[in-house]
Design an enzyme around this catalytic site. Structure first.
Site, PDB file in Angstrom:
ATOM      1  N   HIS A  62      18.646   0.242 -22.984  1.00 50.77           N
ATOM      2  CA  HIS A  62      18.111   1.217 -22.044  1.00 50.77           C
ATOM      3  C   HIS A  62      19.210   2.023 -21.359  1.00 50.77           C
ATOM      4  O   HIS A  62      20.327   1.556 -21.212  1.00 50.77           O
ATOM      5  CB  HIS A  62      17.303   0.512 -20.947  1.00 50.77           C
ATOM      6  CG  HIS A  62      16.212  -0.347 -21.471  1.00 50.77           C
ATOM      7  ND1 HIS A  62      15.920  -1.580 -20.928  1.00 50.77           N
ATOM      8  CD2 HIS A  62      15.329  -0.175 -22.483  1.00 50.77           C
ATOM      9  CE1 HIS A  62      14.909  -2.121 -21.579  1.00 50.77           C
ATOM     10  NE2 HIS A  62      14.533  -1.289 -22.529  1.00 50.77           N
ATOM     11  N   LYS A  72      25.894  -0.169 -13.607  1.00 49.57           N
ATOM     12  CA  LYS A  72      25.342  -1.486 -13.293  1.00 49.57           C
ATOM     13  C   LYS A  72      26.452  -2.526 -13.274  1.00 49.57           C
ATOM     14  O   LYS A  72      27.394  -2.461 -14.053  1.00 49.57           O
ATOM     15  CB  LYS A  72      24.311  -1.904 -14.351  1.00 49.57           C
ATOM     16  CG  LYS A  72      23.110  -1.002 -14.439  1.00 49.57           C
ATOM     17  CD  LYS A  72      22.192  -1.412 -15.575  1.00 49.57           C
ATOM     18  CE  LYS A  72      21.015  -0.458 -15.659  1.00 49.57           C
ATOM     19  NZ  LYS A  72      20.210  -0.720 -16.849  1.00 49.57           N
ATOM     20  N   TYR A 132      21.281  -7.794 -11.523  1.00 52.98           N
ATOM     21  CA  TYR A 132      22.137  -6.628 -11.632  1.00 52.98           C
ATOM     22  C   TYR A 132      21.998  -5.690 -10.448  1.00 52.98           C
ATOM     23  O   TYR A 132      20.952  -5.554  -9.856  1.00 52.98           O
ATOM     24  CB  TYR A 132      21.913  -5.877 -12.944  1.00 52.98           C
ATOM     25  CG  TYR A 132      20.502  -5.449 -13.258  1.00 52.98           C
ATOM     26  CD1 TYR A 132      20.143  -4.110 -13.147  1.00 52.98           C
ATOM     27  CD2 TYR A 132      19.556  -6.361 -13.700  1.00 52.98           C
ATOM     28  CE1 TYR A 132      18.854  -3.696 -13.465  1.00 52.98           C
ATOM     29  CE2 TYR A 132      18.277  -5.952 -14.018  1.00 52.98           C
ATOM     30  CZ  TYR A 132      17.933  -4.616 -13.896  1.00 52.98           C
ATOM     31  OH  TYR A 132      16.660  -4.214 -14.205  1.00 52.98           O
ATOM     32  N   ASP A 170      10.075  -1.070 -26.286  1.00 53.23           N
ATOM     33  CA  ASP A 170      11.410  -1.190 -26.879  1.00 53.23           C
ATOM     34  C   ASP A 170      11.376  -1.195 -28.401  1.00 53.23           C
ATOM     35  O   ASP A 170      12.365  -0.833 -29.042  1.00 53.23           O
ATOM     36  CB  ASP A 170      12.113  -2.446 -26.372  1.00 53.23           C
ATOM     37  CG  ASP A 170      12.599  -2.310 -24.935  1.00 53.23           C
ATOM     38  OD1 ASP A 170      12.467  -1.202 -24.359  1.00 53.23           O
ATOM     39  OD2 ASP A 170      13.099  -3.300 -24.383  1.00 53.23           O
TER      40      ASP A 170
END
Length: 180
Positions: A62, A72, A132, A170
């Site tokens: 992603h 991130k 995260y 996905d």
């Protein structure tokens, strides 16, 4: 804290200094001043996220586009995952290269994934808790992705694909060739 420059420009692995004794252990998981000093730039993390997943759960690859791109800082607080970052920055000398790093509650490593990268992971242990920090808000209209099984990327997910648990969204992500 030890910092390791990965083969991808601006993408780093952080290995904390862990202090242990008969009570257990302690380590500093994040310190803005130290973090920014080590990577040489300012990052303003504004959101923390957590995901719990079962073995074989594959999330990714992603990214967020444009003004909603995200950097991130990722880590695992329970279990083991294979974490993957792919450089999608066209002007980067590591464009379309990837790294795969095992992150676990045992090794306590963290991976900094800068803006302009696709990111994903697969759970290798029975369960995992993935945490995260993000430096930008999520925007549905700006989300993008690359199919995890892209033949040009040749990612070794270290798990039999028959064990993968992948979202319907996905499963239909485009390939690198379809993106570029």
């Amino acid at each position: 804290m030890n910092i390791v420059q990965t083969k991808l420009k601006d993408c780093y692995i952080f290995e904390p200094t862990v202090f242990g004794d008969n009570r257990g252990y302690f380590f500093e998981s994040y310190n803005k001043v130290k973090f920014e000093s080590l990577i040489g730039k300012s990052v303003n993390f504004i959101q923390d996220n957590e995901a719990f997943s079962n073995k074989g759960a594959l999330r990714g690859l992603h990214f967020q586009k444009g003004e909603f791109a995200q950097a991130k800082l990722v880590r695992v607080t329970h279990g083991l995952v294979l974490d993957v970052a792919v450089d999608l920055r066209k002007d980067s000398e590591t464009f379309l290269q990837h790294i795969a790093v095992e992150l676990s509650s045992d090794n306590k490593k963290q991976l900094f994934v800068p803006r302009g990268f696709a990111h994903g992971y697969v759970v290798l242990s029975d369960t995992a808790m993935f945490n995260y920090k993000c430096d930008n808000v999520y925007n549905k209209a700006s989300e993008g992705g690359v199919i995890y099984s892209d033949q040009d990327l040749k990612i070794d997910w270290k798990l039999n694909p028959e064990l993968f648990i992948v979202s319907e969204k996905d499963k239909i992500l485009p390939t690198i060739k379809e993106l570029y």
